[in-house]
Design a protein around this motif. Structure first.
Motif, short mmCIF file in Angstrom:
data_model
loop_
_atom_site.label_atom_id
_atom_site.label_comp_id
_atom_site.label_asym_id
_atom_site.label_seq_id
_atom_site.Cartn_x
_atom_site.Cartn_y
_atom_site.Cartn_z
N ASP A 1 0.82 -1.21 0.00
CA ASP A 1 0.00 0.00 0.00
C ASP A 1 0.85 1.26 0.00
N ASN A 2 1.96 1.22 0.73
CA ASN A 2 2.84 2.38 0.83
C ASN A 2 4.13 2.23 0.03
N ASP A 3 4.21 1.15 -0.77
CA ASP A 3 5.41 0.87 -1.57
C ASP A 3 6.66 0.96 -0.70
N LEU A 4 6.62 0.17 0.38
CA LEU A 4 7.64 0.31 1.43
C LEU A 4 8.21 -1.05 1.81
N LEU A 5 9.52 -1.09 1.92
CA LEU A 5 10.24 -2.29 2.36
C LEU A 5 11.18 -1.87 3.49
N ILE A 6 11.08 -2.54 4.64
CA ILE A 6 11.91 -2.21 5.80
C ILE A 6 12.53 -3.49 6.35
N VAL A 7 13.80 -3.42 6.72
CA VAL A 7 14.46 -4.51 7.44
C VAL A 7 14.82 -3.99 8.83
N VAL A 8 14.40 -4.72 9.85
CA VAL A 8 14.66 -4.35 11.24
C VAL A 8 15.38 -5.52 11.90
N ARG A 9 16.46 -5.25 12.59
CA ARG A 9 17.23 -6.31 13.25
C ARG A 9 17.21 -6.12 14.76
N ASP B 1 5.14 -4.42 21.56
CA ASP B 1 4.64 -3.52 20.52
C ASP B 1 5.73 -2.66 19.91
N ALA B 2 7.01 -3.01 20.15
CA ALA B 2 8.12 -2.19 19.63
C ALA B 2 8.09 -2.09 18.11
N LEU B 3 7.82 -3.20 17.44
CA LEU B 3 7.79 -3.18 15.97
C LEU B 3 6.64 -2.31 15.47
N ASP B 4 5.47 -2.46 16.09
CA ASP B 4 4.33 -1.65 15.66
C ASP B 4 4.60 -0.17 15.86
N GLN B 5 5.21 0.20 16.99
CA GLN B 5 5.54 1.60 17.23
C GLN B 5 6.52 2.11 16.17
N PHE B 6 7.51 1.29 15.85
CA PHE B 6 8.51 1.69 14.85
C PHE B 6 7.85 1.90 13.48
N ILE B 7 7.04 0.92 13.06
CA ILE B 7 6.38 1.03 11.76
C ILE B 7 5.46 2.26 11.75
N GLY B 8 4.75 2.48 12.85
CA GLY B 8 3.88 3.64 12.92
C GLY B 8 4.63 4.95 12.73
N LYS B 9 5.82 5.06 13.33
CA LYS B 9 6.63 6.27 13.19
C LYS B 9 7.13 6.43 11.75
N VAL B 10 7.52 5.34 11.13
CA VAL B 10 7.99 5.42 9.74
C VAL B 10 6.86 5.87 8.83
N LEU B 11 5.67 5.30 9.01
CA LEU B 11 4.54 5.67 8.15
C LEU B 11 4.11 7.11 8.40
N ALA B 12 4.17 7.54 9.65
CA ALA B 12 3.83 8.93 9.96
C ALA B 12 4.82 9.89 9.29
N ALA B 13 6.11 9.55 9.34
CA ALA B 13 7.13 10.38 8.71
C ALA B 13 6.94 10.41 7.19
N ARG B 14 6.56 9.27 6.64
CA ARG B 14 6.32 9.22 5.20
C ARG B 14 5.15 10.09 4.79
N ARG B 15 4.08 10.06 5.59
CA ARG B 15 2.90 10.88 5.27
C ARG B 15 3.23 12.37 5.38
N ALA B 16 4.17 12.70 6.25
CA ALA B 16 4.51 14.11 6.47
C ALA B 16 5.51 14.62 5.43
N THR B 17 6.07 13.72 4.65
CA THR B 17 7.07 14.10 3.67
C THR B 17 6.42 14.21 2.29
N PRO B 18 6.55 15.35 1.60
CA PRO B 18 5.98 15.47 0.25
C PRO B 18 6.53 14.38 -0.66
N GLN B 19 5.63 13.74 -1.40
CA GLN B 19 6.05 12.67 -2.29
C GLN B 19 6.33 13.24 -3.69
N ALA B 20 7.32 12.68 -4.33
CA ALA B 20 7.66 13.11 -5.69
C ALA B 20 6.51 12.78 -6.63
N PRO B 21 6.25 13.62 -7.61
CA PRO B 21 5.15 13.35 -8.55
C PRO B 21 5.44 12.14 -9.40
#
Length: 262
Positions: free
Chosen positions: A228-236, A242-262
């Motif tokens: 859905d977000n065209d996103l691939l993440i590797v976490v070690r 809920d650490a993973l969910d919190q991390f993913i949530g922060k990444v998605l929030a940062a992505r939504r806040a960043t203007p996407q290239a056309p």
């Protein structure tokens, strides 16, 4: 294999393991299909490479482990590395060449992976096949064995599935197989094939889309695949809970806040 609903017994010659063990001869094991093994619903019983089925994730008092309740194949989910090892040995009989070699030639080399990753079996997991000694690899990394791979190669492997099995102009893994791997099992709706952990109902990762998938290794080594977000993440080595969910949530929030290239 011709069909994942085929019985595995039909692909297995007898007496392929030390001690002349026939893995699918018993009345309980004979009905097991590839689908059951892939979805961890086989309830295969027996001992392979010196490890009984109840050695991994046993429940109840220790004295009851060997006499555990049996379930009809396909009716009960239980993740179990001994059964993953059974699947690996059965797949070796189909491919008739070491599975690390199959993986390297068919997947890892075509996607430009390094030569650093390794996939080991146990010291005693050797068989003779077509006159050659071959090691049957293991699934989990405990007891020795398992796969050892760095983040860079995991990222390339995950990106392959983010692109539905396609790498540049070549289809490496069939999209039909991936569709089956992403389909929830009847007994566990957040589990597909083997390493495919699904986010059905957003139960596993409430912050992520329900269509997201994670591949999870021991020690919380995670590949997160989000179409859905065209996103691939590797976490070690991330914490449990809920650490993973919190991390993913922060990444998605940062992505939504960043203007996407056309």
């Amino acid at each position: 294999m011709a069909d994942t609903n085929d019985r595995v017994a039909g692909y297995m010659p007898r007496n392929v393991t030390p001690g002349d063990i026939d893995l699918f001869k018993s009345e309980h094991n004979a009905p097991i299909t590839w689908e059951h093994l892939l979805r961890q619903t086989s309830d295969w019983e027996g001992t392979l490479w010196g490890k009984p089925d109840w050695a991994d994730r046993p429940s109840g008092p220790q004295e009851q482990w060997p006499q555990r309740a049996r379930h009809a194949p396909g009716s009960h989910y239980m993740y179990n590395d001994v059964r993953v090892n059974v699947l690996a040995l059965a797949a070796l009989q189909v491919w008739r060449q070491p599975l690390p070699q199959v993986l390297r030639e068919r997947v890892m080399d075509p996607i430009g992976a390094s030569n650093r990753w390794r996939w080991y079996g146990y010291r005693n997991s050797w068989i003779e096949l077509d006159g050659q000694q071959m090691q049957s690899v293991s699934g989990g990394g405990h007891w020795g064995g398992g796969m050892f791979i760095d983040s860079w190669d995991l990222a390339r492997f995950g990106y392959l599935f983010l692109r539905d099995g396609r790498w540049q102009d070549r289809q490496i893994v069939s999209s039909q197989w991936i569709a089956k791997a992403r389909t929830p099992g009847a007994d566990k709706d957040d589990y597909g094939y083997c390493n495919w952990t699904l986010n059905t109902g957003r139960k596993s990762l409430p912050s992520a889309p329900a269509s997201s998938v994670t591949f999870r290794g021991n020690g919380q080594n995670i590949v997160y695949i989000d179409r859905d977000n065209d996103l691939l993440i590797v976490v070690r080595w991330i914490d449990r809970g809920d650490a993973l969910d919190q991390f993913i949530g922060k990444v998605l929030a940062a992505r939504r806040a960043t203007p996407q290239a056309p």
